[in-house]
Motif scaffolding. Structure first.
Motif, PDB file in Angstrom:
ATOM      1  N   ALA A 356       0.855  -1.176   0.000  1.00 35.11           N
ATOM      2  CA  ALA A 356       0.000   0.000   0.000  1.00 35.11           C
ATOM      3  C   ALA A 356       0.894   1.231   0.000  1.00 35.11           C
ATOM      4  O   ALA A 356       1.861   1.267  -0.732  1.00 35.11           O
ATOM      5  CB  ALA A 356      -0.911  -0.035   1.202  1.00 35.11           C
ATOM      6  N   THR A 358       3.319   4.143   1.916  1.00 26.83           N
ATOM      7  CA  THR A 358       4.114   4.829   2.926  1.00 26.83           C
ATOM      8  C   THR A 358       4.745   5.934   2.128  1.00 26.83           C
ATOM      9  O   THR A 358       4.504   6.034   0.938  1.00 26.83           O
ATOM     10  CB  THR A 358       5.160   3.853   3.505  1.00 26.83           C
ATOM     11  OG1 THR A 358       4.513   3.023   4.435  1.00 26.83           O
ATOM     12  CG2 THR A 358       6.322   4.515   4.201  1.00 26.83           C
ATOM     13  N   GLU A 397      -0.696   1.462  12.622  1.00 27.98           N
ATOM     14  CA  GLU A 397       0.625   0.844  12.788  1.00 27.98           C
ATOM     15  C   GLU A 397       0.618  -0.340  13.752  1.00 27.98           C
ATOM     16  O   GLU A 397       1.544  -1.153  13.743  1.00 27.98           O
ATOM     17  CB  GLU A 397       1.611   1.906  13.305  1.00 27.98           C
ATOM     18  CG  GLU A 397       2.979   1.832  12.696  1.00 27.98           C
ATOM     19  CD  GLU A 397       3.017   2.382  11.282  1.00 27.98           C
ATOM     20  OE1 GLU A 397       3.339   1.607  10.371  1.00 27.98           O
ATOM     21  OE2 GLU A 397       2.717   3.563  11.085  1.00 27.98           O
ATOM     22  N   ASP A 400       1.642  -3.748  12.681  1.00 27.28           N
ATOM     23  CA  ASP A 400       3.041  -4.161  12.467  1.00 27.28           C
ATOM     24  C   ASP A 400       3.575  -4.997  13.630  1.00 27.28           C
ATOM     25  O   ASP A 400       4.649  -5.580  13.529  1.00 27.28           O
ATOM     26  CB  ASP A 400       3.942  -2.930  12.269  1.00 27.28           C
ATOM     27  CG  ASP A 400       3.985  -2.489  10.813  1.00 27.28           C
ATOM     28  OD1 ASP A 400       3.485  -3.228   9.948  1.00 27.28           O
ATOM     29  OD2 ASP A 400       4.525  -1.397  10.538  1.00 27.28           O
ATOM     30  N   SER A 429       9.451  -2.419  12.299  1.00 26.84           N
ATOM     31  CA  SER A 429       9.226  -1.804  10.991  1.00 26.84           C
ATOM     32  C   SER A 429      10.168  -2.407   9.953  1.00 26.84           C
ATOM     33  O   SER A 429      11.160  -3.051  10.301  1.00 26.84           O
ATOM     34  CB  SER A 429       9.502  -0.306  11.112  1.00 26.84           C
ATOM     35  OG  SER A 429       9.467   0.313   9.849  1.00 26.84           O
ATOM     36  N   SER A 430       9.852  -2.162   8.690  1.00 30.52           N
ATOM     37  CA  SER A 430      10.776  -2.517   7.600  1.00 30.52           C
ATOM     38  C   SER A 430      11.332  -1.270   6.916  1.00 30.52           C
ATOM     39  O   SER A 430      12.096  -1.386   5.952  1.00 30.52           O
ATOM     40  CB  SER A 430      10.052  -3.348   6.537  1.00 30.52           C
ATOM     41  OG  SER A 430       9.557  -4.532   7.096  1.00 30.52           O
ATOM     42  N   GLY A 451       6.251  -1.636   2.746  1.00 30.24           N
ATOM     43  CA  GLY A 451       6.147  -2.633   3.813  1.00 30.24           C
ATOM     44  C   GLY A 451       7.342  -3.574   3.780  1.00 30.24           C
ATOM     45  O   GLY A 451       8.497  -3.138   3.673  1.00 30.24           O
TER      46      GLY A 451
HETATM   47  O1  DON Z   1       6.891   0.189   9.174  1.00 28.92           O
HETATM   48  C1  DON Z   1       6.639  -0.586   8.261  1.00 28.92           C
HETATM   49  O2  DON Z   1       7.416  -1.415   7.845  1.00 28.92           O
HETATM   50  C2  DON Z   1       5.290  -0.472   7.572  1.00 28.92           C
HETATM   51  N1  DON Z   1       4.317   0.091   8.481  1.00 28.92           N
HETATM   52  C3  DON Z   1       5.442   0.349   6.347  1.00 28.92           C
HETATM   53  C4  DON Z   1       4.167   0.439   5.579  1.00 28.92           C
HETATM   54  C5  DON Z   1       4.384   0.680   4.151  1.00 28.92           C
HETATM   55  O3  DON Z   1       5.475   0.790   3.669  1.00 28.92           O
HETATM   56  C6  DON Z   1       3.159   0.725   3.331  1.00 28.92           C
HETATM   57  N2  DON Z   1       3.498   1.015   1.984  1.00 28.92           N
HETATM   58  N3  DON Z   1       3.669   0.561   1.013  1.00 28.92           N
END
Ligand code: DON
Length: 565
Positions: A356, A358, A397, A400, A429-430, A451
């Motif tokens: 999705a 970020t 969040e 996660d 997180s990634s 993600g």
């Molecule tokens: O912190 C993380 O790894 C995820 N919450 C990141 C979410 C994300 O990258 C969504 N997008 N594509």
């Protein structure tokens, strides 16, 4: 070497080195963010000033991921030194390990993703504030002005934002107040956010304390009470961003400067680079994105994801064996397990890989300082809950965390005790905002959303640049793929450009399941500095914009300039 004639003159006049006042750059996920960076750098702000202003701007114009209701990570290279600011969300004090399970210990559908219980305590405003306290040069209030103007006067809604908003309307229908605030977004038309403008103005005038203890805090608490959420006034008042030791990993004659836990991204990216380096001979015969190449990377990826699932979490709550995971003998042992001919066995299988929004941006200023920043609401538009009266979205969040051992989150990744929910804990997180440095000079500033696909995307672009010698634009545009151990033997491809039919056929014959996912793999924003100069690229997968920013001569500098000629 990224000097122009003007900066050469200026440098000689001021007796400074050539890096002073050279061309700056930004790569931002939308044009408003890029233009804000340009404005702030032209006003004499540094990379951190520009990053703060850009982050607030994206909270207005990139509502699917830009935010003040989420959190993130900022990696900074400033006057020759590395820094890492962790402004990740925390679990509310009332949160508990099994809060998303029913009495039969089954995961309650959507509870960690939609609605009030899905949100962690937001970190963005505190993070930007603490970055400003340490490195900012322009007044805080000035840095919010571009965002306030865009919220008040409106911005033109891009096509893909309307599409994402439409999907979100369906997803949240009847469950949150998302539609009250965002249903009106129409492609090609101005979209105004007066409540958000007022919130940003309060933060501009009163600083981060306003968000965490002032009127905005009261509005967040009232919103939580309306939806039986957990975030309280205490949670907000206690929130702190944390300056941590950046992870520094030596790679060839570079130093990778990146995030440490609570992100898994820095350890993972370092392992990916380290493992590939140890198997370089296997890669020699492999063409870019050939079946052999994809297989070798998949072999590496699955080992990195296995470590991620077992060992990584918030270092305040769980002992993360960072040194051990990056030790030369450990990497050598892991590299030796790679099977170049066939797929190594996967022990445990769980389904599901989604993506999705970020958002990441990269900035280099005229003095050579750099900011690599990734921040997020988690999935696009987060929990779908807008703080009534304050006009901004809250994150989801909490998903996660490992909400039940072995149960995959929205990105299909699993975890156990290290990433279980505990009050006040940061969820793993990634996100991998990173900077490559060589001889104390910034060479690459890079990051992306995606993600669990974030660090494999960053890794592939680095490989494209430094192993295949691609120009930056090609390295970013090249098709990417992903593998994350689970689902077993699944290789994800992107609609943007799947692997060739022939390569897919060969990989199927090896035993891989090829999966075309709905979302593209990331939205890389990168700046590269080489002996040829500075280049900035926004990923063609998104609506980003990259700009090179020449220095503006101040009156004093112009006189100086004129007097030399
Ligand atoms: O912190 C993380 O790894 C995820 N919450 C990141 C979410 C994300 O990258 C969504 N997008 N594509």
């Amino acid at each position: 070497m990224r000097s122009c004639w003007w900066s050469l003159v200026l440098s000689i006049c001021l007796g400074t080195n050539l890096a002073y006042a050279s061309t700056a750059a930004v790569a931002s996920p939308d044009r408003y963010g890029a233009e804000t960076s340009q404005l702030i750098l032209h006003q004499g702000g540094n990379a951190v000033d520009a990053a703060i202003a850009t982050a607030f701007t994206l909270a207005v114009t990139y509502p699917e991921a830009g935010n003040i209701g989420g959190g993130g990570f900022m990696v900074i290279w400033f006057e020759g030194k590395p820094y890492f600011l962790d402004y990740r969300e925390t679990a509310p004090l009332q949160a508990s390990r099994d809060m998303y399970l029913d009495e039969d210990r089954q995961v309650i559908d959507e509870l960690s993703l939609i609605g009030h219980l899905a949100s962690g305590v937001p970190g963005t405003v505190m993070g930007l504030w603490q970055a400003h306290q340490r490195f900012g040069t322009l007044p805080w209030a000035d840095l919010l002005q571009p965002a306030i103007a865009l919220a008040n006067q409106g911005f033109i809604v891009p096509e893909n934002l309307q599409q994402y908003g439409g999907n979100a309307l369906e997803r949240y229908q009847g469950k949150t107040n998302f539609a009250d605030y965002f249903a009106a977004m129409t492609a090609g038309h101005l979209f105004k956010q007066p409540e958000l403008a007022a919130t940003l103005s309060r933060i501009a005038n009163q600083g981060a304390a306003e968000f965490y203890m002032g009127e905005t805090a009261s509005l967040i608490v009232a919103e939580m009470q309306r939806g039986a959420g957990f975030i309280t006034a205490d949670d907000l008042a206690q929130y702190q961003a944390v300056w941590r030791e950046p992870l520094i990993f030596p790679w060839r004659d570079y130093q990778l400067v990146t995030v440490a836990p609570p992100s898994s991204g820095g350890i993972a990216l370092s392992q990916l680079l380290g493992l590939k380096q140890l198997r370089l001979d296997d890669f020699k015969a492999q063409q870019h994105n050939s079946a052999g190449y994809v297989h070798l990377l998949a072999e590496i990826y699955k080992r990195v994801f296995a470590d991620r699932a077992d060992y990584l979490g918030d270092p305040a709550f769980t002992k993360v064996p960072q040194q051990e995971l990056l030790a030369a003998d450990y990497l050598a042992q892991r590299a030796s397990e790679i099977n170049p001919q066939a797929i190594s066995a996967t022990k445990q299988i769980r389904p599901g890989l989604e993506s999705a929004q970020t958002t990441h941006f990269s900035i280099v200023d005229h003095a050579g300082n750099a900011v690599s920043n990734t921040y997020t609401l988690n999935l696009d538009f987060g929990s779908g809950v807008v703080v009534t009266g304050a006009g901004f979205l809250l994150n989801n969040e909490m998903d996660d965390f490992s909400i039940k051992p072995g149960v995959p989150n929205a990105f299909g990744v699993v975890g156990g005790a290290a990433n279980a929910i505990e009050p006040g804990k940061r969820m793993l997180s990634s996100m991998t905002p990173s900077i490559l440095v060589q001889d104390n000079e910034v060479r690459l500033v890079i990051g992306t959303p995606g993600g669990s696909t974030i660090f494999t995307s960053v890794f592939q672009v680095i490989t494209n640049l430094y192993d295949f010698g691609m120009p930056l634009a090609d390295a970013v545009a090249a098709p990417r793929f992903h593998h994350q151990l689970l689902p077993k033997n699944q290789l994800a491809m992107e609609p943007y450009q799947p692997l060739s039919d022939e390569v897919q056929q060969q990989l199927s014959e090896m035993g891989y399941q090829l999966h075309l996912q709905r979302w593209s793999l990331g939205d890389i924003q990168a700046i590269q500095l080489t002996d040829r100069g500075i280049e900035a690229i926004a990923d063609p997968r998104g609506r980003g914009k990259a700009l090179l920013i020449e220095p503006v001569a101040t009156e004093e500098q112009s006189q100086l300039d004129g007097s030399t000629m």
